[in-house]
Design an enzyme around this catalytic site. Sequence first.
Site, PDB file in Angstrom:
ATOM      1  N   GLY A 144     -67.018  67.250  71.959  1.00  0.00           N
ATOM      2  CA  GLY A 144     -66.033  67.755  72.904  1.00  0.00           C
ATOM      3  C   GLY A 144     -66.419  69.100  73.485  1.00  0.00           C
ATOM      4  CG  ASP A 169     -62.571  68.429  63.877  1.00  0.00           C
ATOM      5  OD1 ASP A 169     -62.023  67.345  63.550  1.00  0.00           O
ATOM      6  OD2 ASP A 169     -63.333  68.527  64.850  1.00  0.00           O
ATOM      7  N   PRO A 197     -73.018  69.215  74.955  1.00  0.00           N
ATOM      8  CG  PRO A 197     -74.674  69.385  76.600  1.00  0.00           C
ATOM      9  CD  PRO A 197     -73.205  69.563  76.380  1.00  0.00           C
ATOM     10  CE  LYS A 220     -70.865  74.201  68.909  1.00  0.00           C
ATOM     11  NZ  LYS A 220     -69.846  73.874  67.876  1.00  0.00           N
TER      12      LYS A 220
END
Length: 373
Positions: A66, A181, A69, A84
């Site tokens: 999200g 998460d 890439p 990232k």
Amino acid sequence: MSQGVIQMFTNYQCLFVLDFGIDVDYVVGMFSATHVKDAELPFFSLSTVLKATDNFSDKNKLGEGGFGPVYMGVLKDGHEIAVKRLSKTSTQGVNELRNEVALISKLQHRNLVRTLGFCAQGDEYMLVYEYMPNYSLDLTLFDQEKSRLLDWQKRFNIINGIAKGLLYLHQDSRLRIIHRDLKASNILLDADMIPKISDFGLARSFGGNQTEAQTRRVVGTYGYMSPEYAIDGLFSVKSDVFSFGVLVLEIVSGNRNRGFLLKDHNLNLLGHAWSLYKEDSLRKLVDPCLDEAFDLGQVERTIHVGLLCVQNSPDDRPSMSSVVFMLGNGVALPQAKQPGFFSERNIAIDHNSNDSNPTASHNQLTITWTQGR
């Protein structure tokens, strides 16, 4: 620009100038190409990152989430990195990047991914990590062929490593961090299959004696979120414990919790593990690719600990310090209670279908939240 403002940059990372409406290009130009003076994270120039990734070549792309890439790169000294890169279409990416920079620079543990630095230049925002040659856990664990690389001892070591990383976040770090998460795709594996917890964009820190918080914006990943968080927005260290329990059951079984289906019932993975626990048949949960090459007592203890972690009530779930102790010692374990999100799914299933990710509710509940990555 005042000396006080300049000192603010060096204390809190130059990335945070975005909060004060100061031009990022100007601030970036104030610093050397190697390190921000007195900052806890090095600054990487855009030109350095472009050279390392061959201008973000598709052949160097490792994946995408999200945030955006992720690319593999090689620095001039031969050091391998993972970059990232914030996607131009990411609505929450800048906030998550700020959050991650603020938190990860204060964390040091062998079971947390190491952030090497960041880049904020023009409209490009990136985090630079140590490169993990074995990628994320989900790519191996849920692949029919690659999962054979994970024998029982490797799986048990991965579970232990994740537990110790979470214990550090919850108890031993300078801040009490709730990850929010935790999932298989956010566990990276180094060359020795040592697990590294990654992606702190959604993490929250607690100060003082704070143990719980509530949010109206529920973020995370379906299948790993605790009931109290998914439904009421309440999160605490026990929310992470629930996610860890899901991970334990996935690592032992080789199955995802989300989309798990068996022909003889409509239970999710947690419900299936709970049924086997009540029947004293935990051996049946073990990934068949292990070919009985495991210590049954250790496997059953690990599953039992996983079930303790996914109990419906947060008060019933153990702390991560207790989890680490229970995994490493032959102490008597308390009886597990029914897991959260246990209700049998009331859906019509075509068992001949290859669709392993049905869109129907898995819990006879309708829940609306912002889907995580």
